[in-house]
Design a protein around this motif. Structure first.
Motif, PDB file in Angstrom:
ATOM      1  N   ASN A  44       0.796  -1.228   0.000  1.00 30.13           N
ATOM      2  CA  ASN A  44       0.000   0.000   0.000  1.00 30.13           C
ATOM      3  C   ASN A  44       0.828   1.277   0.000  1.00 30.13           C
ATOM      4  OD1 ASN A  44       0.910  -0.040   2.615  1.00 30.13           O
ATOM      5  ND2 ASN A  44      -1.082  -0.333   3.556  1.00 30.13           N
ATOM      6  N   GLN A 157      -4.392   5.657  12.042  1.00 31.57           N
ATOM      7  CA  GLN A 157      -4.442   6.878  11.237  1.00 31.57           C
ATOM      8  C   GLN A 157      -5.335   7.901  11.915  1.00 31.57           C
ATOM      9  OE1 GLN A 157      -5.642   3.863   9.647  1.00 31.57           O
ATOM     10  NE2 GLN A 157      -3.533   3.349   9.164  1.00 31.57           N
ATOM     11  N   ARG A 187      -8.163   0.129  -0.059  1.00 28.01           N
ATOM     12  CA  ARG A 187      -7.602   0.832   1.093  1.00 28.01           C
ATOM     13  C   ARG A 187      -6.572   1.840   0.610  1.00 28.01           C
ATOM     14  NH1 ARG A 187      -4.708  -3.454   5.162  1.00 28.01           N
ATOM     15  NH2 ARG A 187      -4.083  -1.501   6.112  1.00 28.01           N
ATOM     16  N   TYR A 188      -5.634   2.287   1.471  1.00 34.28           N
ATOM     17  CA  TYR A 188      -4.643   3.254   1.046  1.00 34.28           C
ATOM     18  C   TYR A 188      -3.878   2.701  -0.164  1.00 34.28           C
ATOM     19  CZ  TYR A 188      -0.884   6.685   1.529  1.00 34.28           C
ATOM     20  OH  TYR A 188      -0.001   7.698   1.310  1.00 34.28           O
ATOM     21  N   ASP A 194      -6.754   5.136   4.840  1.00 33.97           N
ATOM     22  CA  ASP A 194      -6.473   3.701   4.913  1.00 33.97           C
ATOM     23  C   ASP A 194      -7.591   2.903   5.588  1.00 33.97           C
ATOM     24  OD1 ASP A 194      -5.006   1.451   4.263  1.00 33.97           O
ATOM     25  OD2 ASP A 194      -3.881   1.447   6.142  1.00 33.97           O
TER      26      ASP A 194
END
Ligand SMILES: *[C@@H]1O[C@H](CO)[C@@H](O)[C@H](O)[C@H]1NC(C)=O
Ligand SMILES: *[C@@H]1O[C@H](CO)[C@@H](O)[C@H](O)[C@H]1NC(C)=O
Ligand SMILES: *[C@@H]1O[C@H](CO)[C@@H](O)[C@H](O)[C@H]1NC(C)=O
Ligand SMILES: *[C@@H]1O[C@H](CO)[C@@H](O)[C@H](O)[C@H]1NC(C)=O
Ligand SMILES: *[C@@H]1O[C@H](CO)[C@@H](O)[C@H](O)[C@H]1NC(C)=O
Length: 362
Positions: A44, A157, A187-188, A194
């Motif tokens: 990621n 996060q 996701r991220y 994320d």
């Protein structure tokens, strides 16, 4: 279940690392040797560091090497705690900042015993949202039997203050889905926070998608890739229905629905629908569903020429952290977390598995 998705995704996300967007992220690869830290995760694009500066106890382990090609790198090493009943991480966070927290434990037969461990973890394996009142956040693993607690990754996060507002308590994720009949999760870096968006679709839905760039500039920053698809009911005059069972069944439920129009409407067309969850839905107060579960209905209004639509949906339950009466001198409120979350089954299949138990009505 998610293993195939991980397989599909590893390597397809190029390492796009923009340092500003990672500000405030805490990405710890537990059990990672210090000399291999930090690294950029090709899964990621986030920079992971070893957990060794946050905890003095425990030992490093490595999952069975036949999982090397299957799992994202942060799940390949782990920390296990053969000694002590309770072992804690103490992380530096900004006070009064809302955080999204994910703790993953991947067994992967690291000890060759083929014996899934069982233990309590003081922050759920599912992501939930928490506002620490001090500058430290503790994540603790507590031994409950003979096996050693394990932890593979901690991913934290910061969130915008104007999102996921609750009257009290923290939020524990029930599910977070985008309405798409394909297989991949998001996701991220698609999601700058994320968050993990699982695909979800029902047999009574019709899929609509667009290639157009969607404006996602509201506070929730829902990934554009999640908003580019939506579900409408197959029966265009009927409601779109989503049902699920919160745990516990009497939990206070918060629901975040994300809508974006992705079809081009003619001047004489309108899309209008009511959101019904035990009566008219009020997004600023939590709901308690019936004992039979929650039933969300999007119901087309008489003046609408088009069926209802939904792009993405998140459901949470409230968890309160009661004060620990036995240590009144403890100033650190977050240390008082008493809600424990027993992992019923931890194995390498359990990576980021989100317990979505959605059933489709009608
Ligand atoms: C959603 O579904 C469509 C078609 O079913 C697919 O082309 C698209 O890639 C999917 N979106 C994502 C983010 O997977
Ligand atoms: C996106 O929507 C916001 C809020 O409605 C608006 O202020 C902004 O100009 C829009 N951006 C674009 C590129 O259309
Ligand atoms: C479609 O929905 C309408 C409104 O709820 C209902 O009257 C009709 O019977 C449904 N049609 C089918 C084929 O289920
Ligand atoms: C909208 O107008 C177009 C032509 O102008 C027509 O073909 C269509 O049937 C109209 N749709 C509705 C829902 O009235
Ligand atoms: C929703 O709940 C809030 C808080 O109780 C209340 O102030 C508001 O009027 C409610 N909104 C609707 C549309 O009922």
């Amino acid at each position: 279940m998610k293993i195939h998705l991980l397989l599909a995704i590893i390597g397809t996300y190029v390492a796009i690392v923009v340092s500003q967007t990672q500000e405030g992220f805490i990405s710890l690869d537990c059990g990672l040797p210090v000399e291999e830290s930090p690294y950029v995760n090709e899964f990621n694009g986030l920079t992971f560091t070893s957990d060794s500066t946050f905890i003095q106890t425990g030992k490093s382990g490595r999952v069975n090497k036949n999982l090397n090609d299957v799992l994202s790198k942060q799940y390949l090493t782990l920390r296990y705690f053969p000694e002590g009943k309770r072992n804690c991480y103490s992380l530096d966070v900004k006070p009064d900042t809302k955080y999204l927290i994910a703790v993953s434990s991947v067994y992967g037969n690291y000890d060759g015993l083929n014996l899934d461990p069982s233990f309590d973890i003081y922050i759920g394996r599912n992501k939930w949202i928490s506002t620490p009142r001090s500058n430290s956040l503790d994540i603790c693993l507590v031994k409950t039997g003979t096996t050693s607690p394990i932890i593979s990754a901690i991913e934290i996060q910061p969130l915008r203050d104007d999102t996921y507002v609750t009257q009290s308590g923290s939020l524990r994720l029930s599910f977070r889905v985008y309405l798409n009949n394909s297989a991949g999760f998001i996701r991220y870096p698609d999601d700058v926070r994320d968050r993990i968006w699982d695909p979800f679709f029902g047999s009574s839905y019709t899929q609509i998608t667009t290639d157009l760039n969607i404006n996602n500039s509201n506070a929730y920053e829902v990934p554009k890739t999640a908003l580019q698809s939506a579900a409408t009911p197959r029966n265009a005059s009927g409601p779109l229905v989503i049902t699920w069972n919160p745990k516990p069944s009497n939990a206070q439920v918060y629901l975040y629905m994300h809508f974006a129009e992705i079809q081009t409407l003619e001047a004489n067309e309108t899309r209008e629908f009511d959101v019904i969850l035990k009566g008219n839905f009020n997004h600023s107060v939590p709901m308690q569903c019936d004992s039979g579960g929650c039933r969300l209905e999007l119901v087309r209004t008489p003046k609408s020429t088009l069926p209802p639509l939904i792009n993405a949906l998140e459901a949470y339950t409230i968890i309160e952290f009661p004060k620990l009466e036995t240590s009144p001198s403890d100033v650190d409120a977050i240390k008082n977390i008493k809600v424990t979350y027993r992992l019923s089954k931890i194995s390498w299949q359990g990576v980021n598995e989100i317990h979505v138990s959605l059933k489709i009505g009608r």
